[in-house]
Write a protein that holds these residues in place. Structure first.
Motif, short mmCIF file in Angstrom:
data_model
loop_
_atom_site.label_atom_id
_atom_site.label_comp_id
_atom_site.label_asym_id
_atom_site.label_seq_id
_atom_site.Cartn_x
_atom_site.Cartn_y
_atom_site.Cartn_z
N SER A 82 -14.09 10.65 -0.49
CA SER A 82 -12.96 11.21 0.26
C SER A 82 -11.71 10.36 0.10
O SER A 82 -10.59 10.88 0.18
CB SER A 82 -13.32 11.32 1.75
N ALA A 83 -11.90 9.06 -0.11
CA ALA A 83 -10.76 8.13 -0.25
C ALA A 83 -11.25 6.81 -0.81
O ALA A 83 -12.46 6.52 -0.82
CB ALA A 83 -10.08 7.92 1.09
N ILE A 84 -10.30 6.02 -1.26
CA ILE A 84 -10.60 4.66 -1.75
C ILE A 84 -9.77 3.68 -0.94
O ILE A 84 -8.54 3.80 -0.86
CB ILE A 84 -10.28 4.54 -3.25
N ALA A 85 -10.46 2.73 -0.32
CA ALA A 85 -9.79 1.71 0.52
C ALA A 85 -9.89 0.36 -0.17
O ALA A 85 -10.95 0.00 -0.70
CB ALA A 85 -10.45 1.65 1.90
N THR A 86 -8.80 -0.39 -0.16
CA THR A 86 -8.77 -1.67 -0.88
C THR A 86 -7.95 -2.70 -0.11
O THR A 86 -6.91 -2.37 0.45
CB THR A 86 -8.16 -1.48 -2.29
N THR A 87 -8.43 -3.93 -0.12
CA THR A 87 -7.68 -5.03 0.49
C THR A 87 -6.39 -5.25 -0.28
O THR A 87 -6.40 -5.42 -1.50
CB THR A 87 -8.49 -6.33 0.46
N ILE A 88 -5.26 -5.26 0.44
CA ILE A 88 -3.97 -5.54 -0.21
C ILE A 88 -3.33 -6.84 0.29
O ILE A 88 -2.43 -7.37 -0.35
CB ILE A 88 -2.98 -4.37 -0.02
N LYS A 89 -3.81 -7.38 1.43
CA LYS A 89 -3.30 -8.64 1.97
C LYS A 89 -4.15 -9.03 3.17
O LYS A 89 -4.85 -8.17 3.72
CB LYS A 89 -1.82 -8.52 2.39
N PRO A 90 -4.10 -10.30 3.61
CA PRO A 90 -3.63 -11.46 2.87
C PRO A 90 -4.72 -11.96 1.93
O PRO A 90 -5.85 -11.48 1.98
CB PRO A 90 -3.35 -12.48 3.98
N GLY A 91 -4.38 -12.91 1.07
CA GLY A 91 -5.35 -13.45 0.13
C GLY A 91 -4.65 -14.06 -1.07
O GLY A 91 -3.43 -14.23 -1.07
N LEU A 92 -5.43 -14.42 -2.07
CA LEU A 92 -4.87 -14.96 -3.31
C LEU A 92 -4.25 -13.82 -4.10
O LEU A 92 -4.90 -12.83 -4.40
CB LEU A 92 -5.96 -15.63 -4.15
N ALA A 93 -2.98 -13.97 -4.46
CA ALA A 93 -2.25 -12.89 -5.13
C ALA A 93 -2.95 -12.43 -6.42
O ALA A 93 -3.07 -11.23 -6.68
CB ALA A 93 -0.82 -13.33 -5.44
N SER A 98 -8.23 -0.17 -8.30
CA SER A 98 -8.27 0.92 -7.32
C SER A 98 -7.22 1.99 -7.60
O SER A 98 -7.49 3.18 -7.52
CB SER A 98 -8.06 0.36 -5.91
N LEU A 99 -5.99 1.56 -7.92
CA LEU A 99 -4.92 2.52 -8.18
C LEU A 99 -5.20 3.34 -9.43
O LEU A 99 -4.86 4.53 -9.49
CB LEU A 99 -3.58 1.79 -8.30
N GLN A 100 -5.83 2.72 -10.41
CA GLN A 100 -6.23 3.46 -11.61
C GLN A 100 -7.29 4.50 -11.26
O GLN A 100 -7.25 5.64 -11.71
CB GLN A 100 -6.77 2.49 -12.66
N LEU A 101 -8.24 4.10 -10.42
CA LEU A 101 -9.30 5.02 -9.98
C LEU A 101 -8.72 6.16 -9.14
O LEU A 101 -9.10 7.33 -9.31
CB LEU A 101 -10.33 4.23 -9.16
N VAL A 102 -7.79 5.81 -8.26
CA VAL A 102 -7.12 6.82 -7.43
C VAL A 102 -6.38 7.83 -8.31
O VAL A 102 -6.43 9.04 -8.07
CB VAL A 102 -6.12 6.12 -6.46
N ASP A 103 -5.72 7.33 -9.34
CA ASP A 103 -4.96 8.19 -10.25
C ASP A 103 -5.90 9.13 -11.03
O ASP A 103 -5.60 10.31 -11.19
CB ASP A 103 -4.16 7.33 -11.23
N GLN A 104 -7.02 8.61 -11.48
CA GLN A 104 -7.97 9.42 -12.24
C GLN A 104 -8.67 10.47 -11.38
O GLN A 104 -8.88 11.60 -11.80
CB GLN A 104 -9.03 8.51 -12.88
N LEU A 105 -9.02 10.08 -10.17
CA LEU A 105 -9.79 10.97 -9.29
C LEU A 105 -8.92 11.84 -8.38
O LEU A 105 -9.42 12.77 -7.76
CB LEU A 105 -10.74 10.14 -8.41
N LYS A 106 -7.62 11.50 -8.29
CA LYS A 106 -6.70 12.23 -7.40
C LYS A 106 -7.19 12.17 -5.95
O LYS A 106 -7.25 13.18 -5.24
CB LYS A 106 -6.53 13.68 -7.84
N LYS A 107 -7.55 10.95 -5.52
CA LYS A 107 -8.05 10.73 -4.15
C LYS A 107 -7.02 9.92 -3.36
O LYS A 107 -6.22 9.18 -3.93
CB LYS A 107 -9.37 9.96 -4.19
N PRO A 108 -7.05 10.05 -2.04
CA PRO A 108 -6.14 9.25 -1.20
C PRO A 108 -6.47 7.76 -1.31
O PRO A 108 -7.63 7.38 -1.50
CB PRO A 108 -6.42 9.75 0.22
N PHE A 109 -5.42 6.94 -1.21
CA PHE A 109 -5.58 5.48 -1.23
C PHE A 109 -5.28 4.93 0.15
O PHE A 109 -4.26 5.29 0.76
CB PHE A 109 -4.63 4.86 -2.26
N ILE A 110 -6.15 4.04 0.65
CA ILE A 110 -5.96 3.45 1.97
C ILE A 110 -5.79 1.93 1.82
O ILE A 110 -6.74 1.22 1.48
CB ILE A 110 -7.16 3.73 2.90
N PRO A 111 -4.58 1.41 2.03
CA PRO A 111 -4.36 -0.04 1.95
C PRO A 111 -4.93 -0.72 3.20
O PRO A 111 -4.70 -0.26 4.32
CB PRO A 111 -2.84 -0.18 1.89
#
Length: 364
Positions: A110-121, A131-144
């Motif tokens: 239904s969606a892909i969720a990924t850590t975007i902060k904080p952490g090592l850049a 994740s963004l590549q996967l979101v683009d291929q699957l056309k799924k919502p992205f949850i930061p």
């Protein structure tokens, strides 16, 4: 989303062909129909590559993790570029393992969720780009996802915890106290003004050369301190907890670390040994350091509980303190916090150890 795309552009993305081959590898057809929303969580904020599939009811359908601890033990700490390369080498496999274990194909997400902060850049960038590549291929919502908020809310997967509750997050990279009033509603009460407790324990373990100790050679710094402390006398060295007169809920560990470092240097001179050799008093030092850290954390947490209760920010009769993060697994520190919660009529809750450290489940 524009900000995320700009950030992702700094890091190398997996090629479209690689992503296509990755998606083609899922040729199974699950025998059951998923009626719930399914989220893939991806975590690469530091040195663990992790992924998990969780449904909206909190069921963990599949998870996988690759730890870099063994590599970083050899270098005496995390080198960001090394962590980045290890994430790149393992992220596709880890995501594939999590999906395969869950019997969920990427198209069913239904969606892909990924850590975007904080952490090592550099580490964050690997998970974000993938994740963004996967979101683009699957056309799924992205949850930061905010890494610390995920840690704070993990307890609700395993326990029925109602809002509001107090959370203490203590790890190698973070130390904070916050009142959790809702899923995205946090009141920060205190944080470390310098380094995190886990970072300080790691530094002390390296200074004591515990990796050369026969009982501690395969342990992380914090685990080595905890193990050796069991054999030592915590009262042999008198380290004072920091910030004893500060009227807030903040923490500080760098000053304590400096005092400990000077004392170790003094003991090396007294024992006539070179830096890098094991002190005969190493166990006593470990015990005293662990005890002082536990006292400092407990005192600041006690102050936060009293503050919240005096202002009716927490339930008077059924207040909950949630403690999470890698340092939360330290039993001596946990015992100190139990003394505090018993004295203030609070319930102390900790996620299972596997969910205290970084993982894909908390992100999903």
């Amino acid at each position: 989303m524009l900000i995320l795309n700009k950030t992702a552009g700094v890091f190398s993305k997996p090629s479209k062909r690689n992503m296509y081959e990755f998606l083609r590898s899922f040729n199974f057809h699950p025998g059951k129909l998923f009626l719930h929303k399914l989220v893939l969580g991806i975590e690469t904020s530091c040195d663990d590559t992790a992924a998990a599939v969780v449904d909206e009811t909190g069921n963990v359908l599949g998870e996988a993790i690759h730890s870099q601890t063994e590599v970083h033990l050899k270098t005496g700490g995390i080198i960001p570029s090394v962590a980045q390369q290890l994430h790149r080498e393992n992220i596709q496999r880890i995501v594939q393992e999590a999906l395969s274990a869950s019997k969920v194909s990427p198209s069913e997400l239904s969606a892909i969720a990924t850590t975007i902060k904080p952490g090592l850049a550099l580490s964050l960038g690997v998970g974000l780009s993938f994740s963004l590549q996967l979101v683009d291929q699957l056309k799924k919502p992205f949850i930061p996802i905010h890494h610390m908020e995920a840690h704070a809310l993990t307890i609700r997967l395993t326990n029925k915890v109602e809002f509001p509750f107090l959370v203490l997050l203590i790890s190698g990279g973070h130390c904070l106290l916050a009142l959790v009033r809702g899923v995205s509603d946090f009141l920060l009460l205190g944080k470390s003004l310098d380094i995190a407790p886990g970072d300080m324990l790691d530094k002390v373990a390296r200074r004591l050369s515990l990796i050369k100790h026969p009982e501690c050679s395969t342990m992380s710094g914090g685990k080595a301190i905890e193990h050796l402390a069991k054999q030592g006398n915590k009262l042999h060295f008198d380290f004072k907890p920091p910030m004893q007169h500060a009227k807030n809920c903040d923490f500080s560990f760098s000053g304590l670390h400096h005092i400990i470092d000077k004392m170790i240097m003094q003991k090396e001179k007294e024992e006539g040994i070179e830096k890098g050799q094991i002190l005969s008093s190493a166990a006593d030092i470990a015990a005293a350091v662990q005890h002082t850290v536990a006292c400092h954390i407990a005192k600041r947490t006690h102050r936060a509980i009293l503050f919240c209760k005096q202002r009716d920010l927490l339930c008077q009769s059924n207040a909950v303190l949630v403690v999470s993060g890698g340092v939360a697994s330290n039993l001596h520190i946990r015992k100190a916090l139990e003394i505090v919660t018993d004295a203030t009529q609070c319930t102390l809750l900790c996620p299972p150890p596997r969910l205290c450290t970084d993982n894909g489940v908390m992100i999903a």
